[in-house]
Design an enzyme around this catalytic site. Sequence first.
Site, PDB file in Angstrom:
ATOM      1  N   CYS A  22      -4.705 -10.187   3.320  1.00 16.16           N
ATOM      2  CA  CYS A  22      -5.816  -9.365   3.829  1.00 16.16           C
ATOM      3  C   CYS A  22      -7.086 -10.111   4.232  1.00 16.16           C
ATOM      4  O   CYS A  22      -7.479 -10.055   5.393  1.00 16.16           O
ATOM      5  CB  CYS A  22      -6.113  -8.270   2.827  1.00 16.16           C
ATOM      6  SG  CYS A  22      -4.726  -7.108   2.765  1.00 16.16           S
ATOM      7  N   GLY A  62      -7.088 -16.355  -0.068  1.00 16.18           N
ATOM      8  CA  GLY A  62      -5.906 -16.282   0.799  1.00 16.18           C
ATOM      9  C   GLY A  62      -5.356 -14.873   0.735  1.00 16.18           C
ATOM     10  O   GLY A  62      -6.094 -13.922   0.471  1.00 16.18           O
ATOM     11  N   GLY A  68     -13.592 -21.994  -6.188  1.00 16.47           N
ATOM     12  CA  GLY A  68     -12.255 -22.536  -6.402  1.00 16.47           C
ATOM     13  C   GLY A  68     -11.613 -22.934  -5.093  1.00 16.47           C
ATOM     14  O   GLY A  68     -12.311 -23.278  -4.139  1.00 16.47           O
ATOM     15  N   LYS A 123      -2.966 -15.167  -5.714  1.00 21.95           N
ATOM     16  CA  LYS A 123      -3.801 -14.807  -6.867  1.00 21.95           C
ATOM     17  C   LYS A 123      -2.848 -14.474  -8.010  1.00 21.95           C
ATOM     18  O   LYS A 123      -1.640 -14.274  -7.768  1.00 21.95           O
ATOM     19  CB  LYS A 123      -4.705 -13.623  -6.546  1.00 21.95           C
ATOM     20  CG  LYS A 123      -3.931 -12.344  -6.217  1.00 21.95           C
ATOM     21  CD  LYS A 123      -4.820 -11.191  -5.823  1.00 21.95           C
ATOM     22  CE  LYS A 123      -5.328 -10.471  -7.026  1.00 21.95           C
ATOM     23  NZ  LYS A 123      -5.994  -9.194  -6.679  1.00 21.95           N
ATOM     24  N   VAL A 163       0.831  -1.210   0.000  1.00 23.12           N
ATOM     25  CA  VAL A 163       0.000   0.000   0.000  1.00 23.12           C
ATOM     26  C   VAL A 163       0.863   1.257   0.000  1.00 23.12           C
ATOM     27  O   VAL A 163       0.688   2.157  -0.829  1.00 23.12           O
ATOM     28  CB  VAL A 163      -0.942  -0.013   1.233  1.00 23.12           C
ATOM     29  CG1 VAL A 163      -1.650   1.322   1.402  1.00 23.12           C
ATOM     30  CG2 VAL A 163      -1.957  -1.132   1.088  1.00 23.12           C
TER      31      VAL A 163
HETATM   32  P1  NAD Z   1       3.258  -4.804   4.104  1.00 22.01           P
HETATM   33  O1  NAD Z   1       3.547  -5.805   5.136  1.00 22.01           O
HETATM   34  O2  NAD Z   1       3.545  -5.090   2.675  1.00 22.01           O
HETATM   35  O3  NAD Z   1       4.036  -3.442   4.450  1.00 22.01           O
HETATM   36  C1  NAD Z   1       4.084  -2.860   5.715  1.00 22.01           C
HETATM   37  C2  NAD Z   1       5.409  -2.122   5.841  1.00 22.01           C
HETATM   38  O4  NAD Z   1       5.428  -1.406   7.084  1.00 22.01           O
HETATM   39  C3  NAD Z   1       6.627  -3.052   5.873  1.00 22.01           C
HETATM   40  O5  NAD Z   1       7.526  -2.681   4.839  1.00 22.01           O
HETATM   41  C4  NAD Z   1       7.232  -2.840   7.257  1.00 22.01           C
HETATM   42  O6  NAD Z   1       8.634  -2.938   7.273  1.00 22.01           O
HETATM   43  C5  NAD Z   1       6.761  -1.437   7.570  1.00 22.01           C
HETATM   44  N1  NAD Z   1       6.740  -1.091   9.001  1.00 22.01           N
HETATM   45  C6  NAD Z   1       6.329  -1.850  10.042  1.00 22.01           C
HETATM   46  N2  NAD Z   1       6.446  -1.159  11.187  1.00 22.01           N
HETATM   47  C7  NAD Z   1       6.928   0.068  10.862  1.00 22.01           C
HETATM   48  C8  NAD Z   1       7.233   1.230  11.614  1.00 22.01           C
HETATM   49  N3  NAD Z   1       7.042   1.285  12.936  1.00 22.01           N
HETATM   50  N4  NAD Z   1       7.726   2.300  10.958  1.00 22.01           N
HETATM   51  C9  NAD Z   1       7.921   2.267   9.617  1.00 22.01           C
HETATM   52  N5  NAD Z   1       7.623   1.197   8.853  1.00 22.01           N
HETATM   53  C10 NAD Z   1       7.136   0.105   9.476  1.00 22.01           C
HETATM   54  O7  NAD Z   1       1.736  -4.403   4.286  1.00 22.01           O
HETATM   55  P2  NAD Z   1       0.681  -3.968   3.169  1.00 22.01           P
HETATM   56  O8  NAD Z   1       0.229  -5.167   2.429  1.00 22.01           O
HETATM   57  O9  NAD Z   1       1.166  -2.788   2.433  1.00 22.01           O
HETATM   58  O10 NAD Z   1      -0.535  -3.545   4.119  1.00 22.01           O
HETATM   59  C11 NAD Z   1      -0.471  -2.390   4.920  1.00 22.01           C
HETATM   60  C12 NAD Z   1      -1.849  -2.143   5.501  1.00 22.01           C
HETATM   61  O11 NAD Z   1      -2.768  -1.847   4.453  1.00 22.01           O
HETATM   62  C13 NAD Z   1      -2.457  -3.334   6.248  1.00 22.01           C
HETATM   63  O12 NAD Z   1      -3.254  -2.852   7.284  1.00 22.01           O
HETATM   64  C14 NAD Z   1      -3.324  -3.994   5.192  1.00 22.01           C
HETATM   65  O13 NAD Z   1      -4.382  -4.724   5.758  1.00 22.01           O
HETATM   66  C15 NAD Z   1      -3.844  -2.795   4.452  1.00 22.01           C
HETATM   67  N6  NAD Z   1      -4.204  -3.046   3.033  1.00 22.01           N
HETATM   68  C16 NAD Z   1      -3.395  -3.805   2.253  1.00 22.01           C
HETATM   69  C17 NAD Z   1      -3.720  -3.998   0.918  1.00 22.01           C
HETATM   70  C18 NAD Z   1      -2.898  -4.879   0.005  1.00 22.01           C
HETATM   71  O14 NAD Z   1      -3.319  -5.103  -1.121  1.00 22.01           O
HETATM   72  N7  NAD Z   1      -1.741  -5.390   0.435  1.00 22.01           N
HETATM   73  C19 NAD Z   1      -4.845  -3.369   0.380  1.00 22.01           C
HETATM   74  C20 NAD Z   1      -5.632  -2.567   1.210  1.00 22.01           C
HETATM   75  C21 NAD Z   1      -5.293  -2.409   2.553  1.00 22.01           C
HETATM   76  C1  UGA Z   2      -8.606  -7.585  -1.385  1.00 20.51           C
HETATM   77  C2  UGA Z   2      -9.742  -6.637  -1.834  1.00 20.51           C
HETATM   78  O1  UGA Z   2     -10.237  -7.069  -3.105  1.00 20.51           O
HETATM   79  C3  UGA Z   2      -9.238  -5.198  -1.932  1.00 20.51           C
HETATM   80  O2  UGA Z   2     -10.313  -4.333  -2.258  1.00 20.51           O
HETATM   81  C4  UGA Z   2      -8.657  -4.807  -0.565  1.00 20.51           C
HETATM   82  O3  UGA Z   2      -8.124  -3.498  -0.632  1.00 20.51           O
HETATM   83  C5  UGA Z   2      -7.563  -5.768  -0.178  1.00 20.51           C
HETATM   84  O4  UGA Z   2      -8.086  -7.133  -0.149  1.00 20.51           O
HETATM   85  C6  UGA Z   2      -7.033  -5.493   1.188  1.00 20.51           C
HETATM   86  O5  UGA Z   2      -7.726  -5.004   2.038  1.00 20.51           O
HETATM   87  O6  UGA Z   2      -5.863  -5.801   1.366  1.00 20.51           O
HETATM   88  P1  UGA Z   2      -6.496  -8.722  -2.579  1.00 20.51           P
HETATM   89  O7  UGA Z   2      -6.367  -9.487  -1.309  1.00 20.51           O
HETATM   90  O8  UGA Z   2      -5.304  -8.056  -3.144  1.00 20.51           O
HETATM   91  O9  UGA Z   2      -7.605  -7.552  -2.396  1.00 20.51           O
HETATM   92  O10 UGA Z   2      -7.052  -9.682  -3.721  1.00 20.51           O
HETATM   93  P2  UGA Z   2      -8.495 -10.145  -4.231  1.00 20.51           P
HETATM   94  O11 UGA Z   2      -8.545  -9.971  -5.686  1.00 20.51           O
HETATM   95  O12 UGA Z   2      -9.589  -9.563  -3.441  1.00 20.51           O
HETATM   96  O13 UGA Z   2      -8.436 -11.716  -3.944  1.00 20.51           O
HETATM   97  C7  UGA Z   2      -8.360 -12.222  -2.617  1.00 20.51           C
HETATM   98  C8  UGA Z   2      -8.427 -13.741  -2.629  1.00 20.51           C
HETATM   99  O14 UGA Z   2      -9.734 -14.180  -3.008  1.00 20.51           O
HETATM  100  C9  UGA Z   2      -7.462 -14.403  -3.632  1.00 20.51           C
HETATM  101  O15 UGA Z   2      -6.898 -15.540  -3.032  1.00 20.51           O
HETATM  102  C10 UGA Z   2      -8.353 -14.799  -4.800  1.00 20.51           C
HETATM  103  O16 UGA Z   2      -7.864 -15.894  -5.523  1.00 20.51           O
HETATM  104  C11 UGA Z   2      -9.640 -15.139  -4.061  1.00 20.51           C
HETATM  105  N1  UGA Z   2     -10.859 -15.006  -4.903  1.00 20.51           N
HETATM  106  C12 UGA Z   2     -11.226 -13.790  -5.392  1.00 20.51           C
HETATM  107  C13 UGA Z   2     -11.641 -16.120  -5.134  1.00 20.51           C
HETATM  108  O17 UGA Z   2     -11.326 -17.243  -4.674  1.00 20.51           O
HETATM  109  N2  UGA Z   2     -12.796 -15.990  -5.877  1.00 20.51           N
HETATM  110  C14 UGA Z   2     -13.190 -14.787  -6.371  1.00 20.51           C
HETATM  111  O18 UGA Z   2     -14.257 -14.728  -7.013  1.00 20.51           O
HETATM  112  C15 UGA Z   2     -12.389 -13.660  -6.127  1.00 20.51           C
END
Ligand code: NAD
Ligand code: UGA
Length: 452
Positions: free
Chosen positions: A279, A276, A272, A339, A13
């Site tokens: 999130c 996983g 399917g 995915k 993010v």
């Molecule tokens: P991530 O694990 O990829 O990244 C988190 C980063 O924060 C890491 O690089 C880590 O080293 C850093 N960090 C940890 N503690 C720290 C600190 N005290 N100071 C500075 N850096 C620090 O996580 P992500 O997947 O980017 O997710 C971040 C948040 O956003 C989570 O709450 C997640 O649920 C949410 N989110 C993720 C996604 C996604 O697609 N991955 C989408 C929407 C929301």
């Molecule tokens: C999901 C949400 O779609 C985002 O909107 C959100 O920001 C993010 O979580 C988050 O909070 O981190 P993401 O986890 O990146 O995004 O991927 P998705 O495309 O949502 O898929 C999640 C899982 O569901 C994958 O394992 C995918 O294979 C599975 N999936 C998805 C299914 O099994 N069936 C479907 O119809 C769709």
Amino acid sequence: MKETIAIIGAGYVGLSTAALLANVGYEVRLIDVDEQKLKVIKSGRSFFFEEGIDPLIKKAVFNKTLLPTTDYQKGLRGASIIFSCVGTPDNPDGSSNLSYVFAAAEEAANYISPRAIYVQKSTVPVGTGQKVQQIFTKTGNAINYVSNPEFLREGTAIHDALWFDRIVCGSASNEARNSVFGLYKTLEKNRHVLARIAELKKTATTEKGRYVATSLESAELIKVTANAFLALKISFANSIAKLADHVGADVVEVMDAVGQDKRIGRGFLNAGRGYGGGCFPKDMSGLIEAMNEHGADSQILTAAQDINESMPGYIVNKLQNSLGELKDKKVAVLGLAFKAGTSDSRRSKAVELANIMAKAGARVSAYDPKTNGEAKEDLRASVNVEKSLPAAIKQVNAVVIATEWPEFINIDLDALKKSMRGHIVVDAMNCLNPSEVTKHGLQYIGVGRNGD
Ligand code: NAD
Ligand code: UGA
């Protein structure tokens, strides 16, 4: 002078957000505790695979508008808006681990400018914003706090950030909320330019995203509610798939028609091997814990979780019904990422499929175009990770498609048949055309597509 934005947490993010804002006129300081990650970013690329992100990082690093640092003081100097994007994993009991969220705020409180806006982008349980604000109040800092949850998906992160459905901002301050909306309006205005820099192959046609202003608590709850609902849809599709397997219906045909109803929609009804990733699993368990804590009924979510957990085993059973005992059988698992489109294999059901079969004594060869190295940590030692598709499918009794990468959807079925010892293709993502597969002399096993 350029407005300065600080982003704490350079993960999926934080880095995506930073790479975009640093290409539309802001100076972005990207703070992380992980020097190794920052070293890679400083070299002009990402440490994970995500379409479009590398060219954005490269340009911004070259123009010195993206400045990675481990130093909070340096990173926060003069920053008017600070995004917190640190991880929020789950604790062993399922509740959300907020230690990184609180640690980032504690550290930021030492250096943040007075009246700066602190934006929480991490997914947190409702009520967290109040606690984070107290950290700043304790140090006498009069900051403005905004909850601005992120909705991007891995694999389409840059695209989702430019063509968003909605931007949600929850805050007690209208002014702070509008300043954050302003950043997204800049991104929206420049979306075509950014898409060109990112070299995105496809862009959406959606005209305008929505800007939703709410209370702090509503914004926090909107995020986890959206993720939980999507997870429910997936588990619902999987329950129907199990029935379809008994009655000879095809769950893909069923969901194609059901999804035509605009009230329902086709998205996230693909049956399917289950959901996983970093999130859905932890956001579901975090919401369940929050519901339990407040005495709200969480049964609908726990049922969806149980169905999700059952899917890899259900699919392996279907394979065993045709192949017999797995002991000493050679099986290829195609796809390890949670995915397609990402190198992320956190809590990947594809990895789980490989591990279940390996535990049952199968000789498993696995291949993924992007996540081979990352996935290895979670795979059983006996799973053999191959470097190419042809190596993975050589002389196998069965092939299991576990991630819907284009390379597997478009697999050359003639070549596959010739390379295999057996003839079973398990389509754990329902991403192949069953009649095409059978036409090539292979047996097709889908999820809810052809009886058990
Ligand atoms: P991530 O694990 O990829 O990244 C988190 C980063 O924060 C890491 O690089 C880590 O080293 C850093 N960090 C940890 N503690 C720290 C600190 N005290 N100071 C500075 N850096 C620090 O996580 P992500 O997947 O980017 O997710 C971040 C948040 O956003 C989570 O709450 C997640 O649920 C949410 N989110 C993720 C996604 C996604 O697609 N991955 C989408 C929407 C929301
Ligand atoms: C999901 C949400 O779609 C985002 O909107 C959100 O920001 C993010 O979580 C988050 O909070 O981190 P993401 O986890 O990146 O995004 O991927 P998705 O495309 O949502 O898929 C999640 C899982 O569901 C994958 O394992 C995918 O294979 C599975 N999936 C998805 C299914 O099994 N069936 C479907 O119809 C769709």
